[in-house]
Design an enzyme around this catalytic site. Structure first.
Site, mmCIF file in Angstrom:
data_model
loop_
_atom_site.group_PDB
_atom_site.id
_atom_site.type_symbol
_atom_site.label_atom_id
_atom_site.label_comp_id
_atom_site.label_asym_id
_atom_site.label_seq_id
_atom_site.Cartn_x
_atom_site.Cartn_y
_atom_site.Cartn_z
ATOM 1 N N LYS A 144 3.803 1.220 -13.463
ATOM 2 C CA LYS A 144 5.237 0.939 -13.455
ATOM 3 C C LYS A 144 5.586 -0.027 -14.582
ATOM 4 C CE LYS A 144 7.037 -1.761 -10.276
ATOM 5 N NZ LYS A 144 7.495 -2.219 -8.950
ATOM 6 N N GLY A 176 0.759 -1.247 0.000
ATOM 7 C CA GLY A 176 0.000 0.000 0.000
ATOM 8 C C GLY A 176 0.785 1.289 0.000
ATOM 9 N N ASP A 214 1.359 -0.789 -9.404
ATOM 10 C CA ASP A 214 2.768 -0.974 -9.049
ATOM 11 C C ASP A 214 3.167 -2.445 -9.086
ATOM 12 O OD1 ASP A 214 5.291 -0.068 -8.199
ATOM 13 O OD2 ASP A 214 4.818 -0.409 -6.096
#
Length: 400
Positions: A253, A133, A212
């Site tokens: 990402k 997170g 991510d």
């Protein structure tokens, strides 16, 4: 004199020709998709640059991990996991820097306030594959600084994996809703789990999606991290298309952008967002291939046919984690001179800096080896010492 580089923010605009028609994506079929093993999922586009980068990476194989880390942190101080007063790791810094350099904050502010001078309207974000997170943590803090008091986060990450489940304070927060998908696994490789998240957030003002996701690869195949990560990269990109409201923004990402699939994702992004960037934030180490795709102002699917094909491609194309399917004919990208010039410029800038940085480490590693040996000797207790104490470990190691 040898070239040197330092950690600094880079940002690249990725465009397509203004007069180019939208590609006929809906005309494609998933019945006979071309498949390539991840080792063979590259083409000859910028092959010399890619192989130059790989060659330098391979030279690092003989350097012990301790020596590499110490050398890297000395040459590039931002590589150390410091400056963590606000976030538990550097991921939060990298997200916020990427959003700042590409104008995402400004876009969201305009979107939320409109012509009103009153408080901004509520909005939500989704954190995909984001456990534990760091991105959500950073967004909540940034939202408070900007006066976005009614920000709500939604998250999906793998269930039951040590170190990947959400931070306890997020799970307890009334401003954060987590789901593990239809089957309870949180596995983004299953389209039904993405659709479950989309269903949960259907009524939410979803104007930001961040992703991510990734995983560590064995040191022996780090050159192939881009293609090994193809499935999770595409899944996160597809999730954003399903979750975002028109006008929203997306941050993803990436690891390198040499493969045909990465190129196709960039190209199709240019068709579905008003503005597309690739950012290399200051806290993203110059020595690695990491960068962030930042898409601004979601326009929506051009047609239902696009949505059907992209869904079907995900379900049918990725038969396993070993093979990478062909998303679109490579000619669609190559024939757009504007797009290819932007991608080549971005790849050249990031890879060239990376090669220089890695060569700096190779040159400095022998001296660091001797320095570490000297420190080890200094720490050894004197002969005959019977105090039984163990010297404290070195500080400053990289926790990531």
């Amino acid at each position: 004199m040898k070239k040197t580089v330092e950690d600094r923010s880079l940002e690249f605009l990725i465009r397509r020709r203004n007069d180019a028609e939208l590609p006929p994506l809906a005309s494609l079929s998933c019945k006979h998709l071309k498949q390539h093993h991840w080792r063979d999922a590259f083409d000859d586009e910028q092959a010399a640059l890619r192989e130059q980068l790989w060659a330098v990476k391979t030279q690092l194989d003989v350097i012990p991990a301790e020596t590499y880390t110490a050398t890297r942190n000395k040459l590039f101080p931002l590589a150390a996991s410091g400056e963590q007063r606000n976030f538990s790791n550097r991921a939060g810094h990298k997200l916020l820097e990427s959003m700042e350099s590409t104008g995402v904050w400004m876009e969201l502010s305009k979107l939320l306030r409109g012509k009103s001078t009153k408080r901004p309207r509520d909005f939500a974000f989704a954190d995909v594959c984001g456990g534990p997170g760091a991105f959500s943590q950073a967004l909540f803090q940034a939202g408070r600084k900007r006066g976005w008091r009614h920000l709500h986060g939604y998250g999906m990450t793998l269930a039951g994996v040590s170190g990947l489940d959400w931070y306890a304070h997020l799970l307890k927060s009334p401003q954060f809703t987590c789901t593990y998908g239809l089957d309870g696994t949180g596995d983004i490789f299953k389209l039904s789990n993405i659709d479950c998240l989309a269903s949960i957030t259907k009524a939410a003002p979803m104007f930001l999606v961040v992703a991510d996701g990734g995983f560590n690869v064995d040191f022996s195949v780090t050159n192939y991290q881009e293609t090994i990560s193809s499935r999770i990269m595409y899944g996160q990109w597809l999730a954003a298309l399903k979750l975002l409201r028109k006008g929203g923004c997306f941050v993803l990402k990436l690891f390198d952008t040499f493969s045909p699939l990465s190129r196709a994702v960039l190209y199709l992004s240019c068709c579905m967002y008003r503005r597309v960037h690739v950012a290399k934030p200051r806290h993203s180490r110059v020595v690695n291939s990491e960068r962030y795709l930042v898409c601004v102002d979601f326009l929506g699917y051009p047609s239902e046919g696009w949505s059907r094909y992209l869904d079907s491609f995900y379900e049918v194309g990725f038969v396993d984690n070993e093979h990478v399917p062909q998303l679109i004919p490579r000619e669609w990208c190559l024939q757009d001179a504007v797009f290819m010039a932007d991608v080549r410029d971005m790849n050249t800038a990031v890879a060239t800096n990376q090669v220089i940085a890695l060569q700096m480490i190779l040159d400095a590693a022998p001296a660091m080896t001797e320095e570490l040996k000297a420190k080890t000797i200094e720490k050894k207790p004197a002969a005959g010492s019977d105090d039984g104490r163990t010297p404290p470990p070195d500080e400053g190691g990289d926790g990531e």
